[in-house]
Scaffold this motif. Sequence first.
Motif, PDB file in Angstrom:
ATOM      1  N   GLN A   4       3.198 -21.555 -42.150  1.00 41.92           N
ATOM      2  CA  GLN A   4       1.783 -21.920 -42.338  1.00 41.92           C
ATOM      3  C   GLN A   4       1.197 -22.812 -41.406  1.00 41.92           C
ATOM      4  O   GLN A   4       0.611 -23.632 -41.895  1.00 41.92           O
ATOM      5  CB  GLN A   4       1.618 -21.983 -43.735  1.00 41.92           C
ATOM      6  N   CYS A   5       1.604 -22.773 -40.188  1.00 40.99           N
ATOM      7  CA  CYS A   5       1.168 -23.641 -39.170  1.00 40.99           C
ATOM      8  C   CYS A   5      -0.115 -23.171 -38.801  1.00 40.99           C
ATOM      9  O   CYS A   5      -0.574 -21.939 -39.042  1.00 40.99           O
ATOM     10  CB  CYS A   5       2.179 -23.959 -38.177  1.00 40.99           C
ATOM     11  N   GLY A   6      -0.850 -23.789 -37.906  1.00 35.50           N
ATOM     12  CA  GLY A   6      -1.911 -23.326 -37.040  1.00 35.50           C
ATOM     13  C   GLY A   6      -1.893 -23.156 -35.644  1.00 35.50           C
ATOM     14  O   GLY A   6      -2.657 -22.587 -34.937  1.00 35.50           O
ATOM     15  N   CYS A   7      -0.477 -23.321 -35.262  1.00 34.62           N
ATOM     16  CA  CYS A   7      -0.439 -22.881 -33.822  1.00 34.62           C
ATOM     17  C   CYS A   7       0.367 -21.433 -33.433  1.00 34.62           C
ATOM     18  O   CYS A   7       0.561 -20.960 -32.557  1.00 34.62           O
ATOM     19  CB  CYS A   7       0.557 -23.896 -33.154  1.00 34.62           C
ATOM     20  N   ARG A   8       0.995 -20.897 -34.588  1.00 33.68           N
ATOM     21  CA  ARG A   8       1.752 -19.788 -34.019  1.00 33.68           C
ATOM     22  C   ARG A   8       0.847 -18.320 -33.934  1.00 33.68           C
ATOM     23  O   ARG A   8      -0.115 -18.399 -35.035  1.00 33.68           O
ATOM     24  CB  ARG A   8       2.799 -19.366 -35.350  1.00 33.68           C
ATOM     25  N   PHE A  19      -3.919 -22.556 -28.028  1.00 25.91           N
ATOM     26  CA  PHE A  19      -4.962 -22.140 -27.352  1.00 25.91           C
ATOM     27  C   PHE A  19      -6.129 -23.401 -27.295  1.00 25.91           C
ATOM     28  O   PHE A  19      -6.785 -23.672 -26.381  1.00 25.91           O
ATOM     29  CB  PHE A  19      -5.692 -20.875 -27.244  1.00 25.91           C
ATOM     30  N   LYS A  20      -6.213 -23.768 -28.451  1.00 29.76           N
ATOM     31  CA  LYS A  20      -7.370 -24.911 -28.842  1.00 29.76           C
ATOM     32  C   LYS A  20      -6.873 -25.985 -27.989  1.00 29.76           C
ATOM     33  O   LYS A  20      -7.520 -26.924 -27.615  1.00 29.76           O
ATOM     34  CB  LYS A  20      -7.388 -25.330 -30.056  1.00 29.76           C
ATOM     35  N   LYS A  21      -5.382 -26.440 -28.147  1.00 28.16           N
ATOM     36  CA  LYS A  21      -4.801 -27.531 -27.249  1.00 28.16           C
ATOM     37  C   LYS A  21      -5.035 -27.579 -26.089  1.00 28.16           C
ATOM     38  O   LYS A  21      -5.585 -28.424 -25.005  1.00 28.16           O
ATOM     39  CB  LYS A  21      -3.589 -27.790 -27.812  1.00 28.16           C
ATOM     40  N   ASP A  72     -14.467 -23.739 -25.399  1.00 27.55           N
ATOM     41  CA  ASP A  72     -13.855 -22.416 -25.601  1.00 27.55           C
ATOM     42  C   ASP A  72     -13.234 -22.020 -24.164  1.00 27.55           C
ATOM     43  O   ASP A  72     -13.226 -22.606 -23.216  1.00 27.55           O
ATOM     44  CB  ASP A  72     -14.808 -21.372 -26.332  1.00 27.55           C
ATOM     45  N   LEU A  73     -12.639 -20.826 -24.250  1.00 31.01           N
ATOM     46  CA  LEU A  73     -11.974 -20.120 -22.954  1.00 31.01           C
ATOM     47  C   LEU A  73     -12.717 -19.280 -22.598  1.00 31.01           C
ATOM     48  O   LEU A  73     -11.923 -18.388 -21.858  1.00 31.01           O
ATOM     49  CB  LEU A  73     -10.438 -19.947 -23.378  1.00 31.01           C
ATOM     50  N   SER A  74     -13.978 -19.191 -22.618  1.00 30.23           N
ATOM     51  CA  SER A  74     -14.542 -18.116 -21.972  1.00 30.23           C
ATOM     52  C   SER A  74     -14.697 -18.083 -20.358  1.00 30.23           C
ATOM     53  O   SER A  74     -14.695 -19.099 -19.746  1.00 30.23           O
ATOM     54  CB  SER A  74     -16.382 -18.374 -22.126  1.00 30.23           C
ATOM     55  N   GLY A  75     -14.153 -16.957 -20.029  1.00 30.96           N
ATOM     56  CA  GLY A  75     -13.964 -16.763 -18.399  1.00 30.96           C
ATOM     57  C   GLY A  75     -12.402 -16.982 -18.038  1.00 30.96           C
ATOM     58  O   GLY A  75     -12.143 -16.631 -17.094  1.00 30.96           O
ATOM     59  N   ALA A  86      -4.729 -14.390 -30.126  1.00 42.69           N
ATOM     60  CA  ALA A  86      -4.900 -15.640 -30.020  1.00 42.69           C
ATOM     61  C   ALA A  86      -5.984 -16.397 -29.003  1.00 42.69           C
ATOM     62  O   ALA A  86      -6.642 -17.173 -29.450  1.00 42.69           O
ATOM     63  CB  ALA A  86      -3.443 -16.277 -29.703  1.00 42.69           C
ATOM     64  N   GLY A  87      -5.563 -15.770 -27.829  1.00 43.66           N
ATOM     65  CA  GLY A  87      -6.499 -16.235 -26.837  1.00 43.66           C
ATOM     66  C   GLY A  87      -7.922 -15.731 -27.228  1.00 43.66           C
ATOM     67  O   GLY A  87      -8.913 -16.335 -26.392  1.00 43.66           O
ATOM     68  N   GLY A  88      -8.161 -14.472 -27.420  1.00 40.87           N
ATOM     69  CA  GLY A  88      -9.534 -14.021 -27.923  1.00 40.87           C
ATOM     70  C   GLY A  88     -10.137 -14.700 -28.931  1.00 40.87           C
ATOM     71  O   GLY A  88     -11.384 -14.833 -29.054  1.00 40.87           O
ATOM     72  N   GLU A  89      -9.521 -15.488 -29.865  1.00 43.76           N
ATOM     73  CA  GLU A  89     -10.267 -16.385 -30.835  1.00 43.76           C
ATOM     74  C   GLU A  89     -11.229 -17.399 -30.038  1.00 43.76           C
ATOM     75  O   GLU A  89     -12.001 -17.753 -30.694  1.00 43.76           O
ATOM     76  CB  GLU A  89      -9.145 -17.031 -31.640  1.00 43.76           C
TER      77      GLU A  89
END
Length: 189
Positions: free
Chosen positions: A105-109, A116-118, A127-130, A143-146
Amino acid sequence: MIQLTQIDPRKLIILDRDGVINEDSDAYVKSLDEWIPIPGSIEAIADLSKAGYILCVATNQSGLARNYFDESTLHAMHEKLTDLVSEKGGVIHTIEYCPHGPDDQCGCRKPLPGMFKKIANLFGLSDLSGSYTVGDSARDLVAGGELNSQPILVKTGKGLKTIAAETYPTGTLIFDDLSAFAEHLRLKA
């Protein structure tokens, strides 16, 4: 965490590790000897780096939680990766890994976006648009799409199974391997 200078997200590529950079194994990659680069992957990373792209790795490593290997072994694998890329003239800017098991129940898996947030925070991005997220499974791409990263699916590793299951996000671009994706970006430039 030290924040690096803000970058153009169109120059950011986030790679999954097992199945994209190195051979994957259903029995887990547990040792330095089992960490075997996929032909052309190291050269592709180095070529992208030399072309001005920022290369990062985001990898689930539940083998740690399962006690299949320890952190020193994982760091040795990552040192081998960065050394091989460096020998070819490239740089991997950061390697983020999730050490948790599927029930932790982690937020990174992955498919959760914690790693990706890190990476986004590291470069001062909201965010990671582009940017591009390269993986061989749907969870990598989700995950990346988030954070709005363009999903890139490679056919290596679990990629063919992912294609057959049609579980990847809409708008995913598909390539034979990391080398083919690097060539696509070279031709696009």
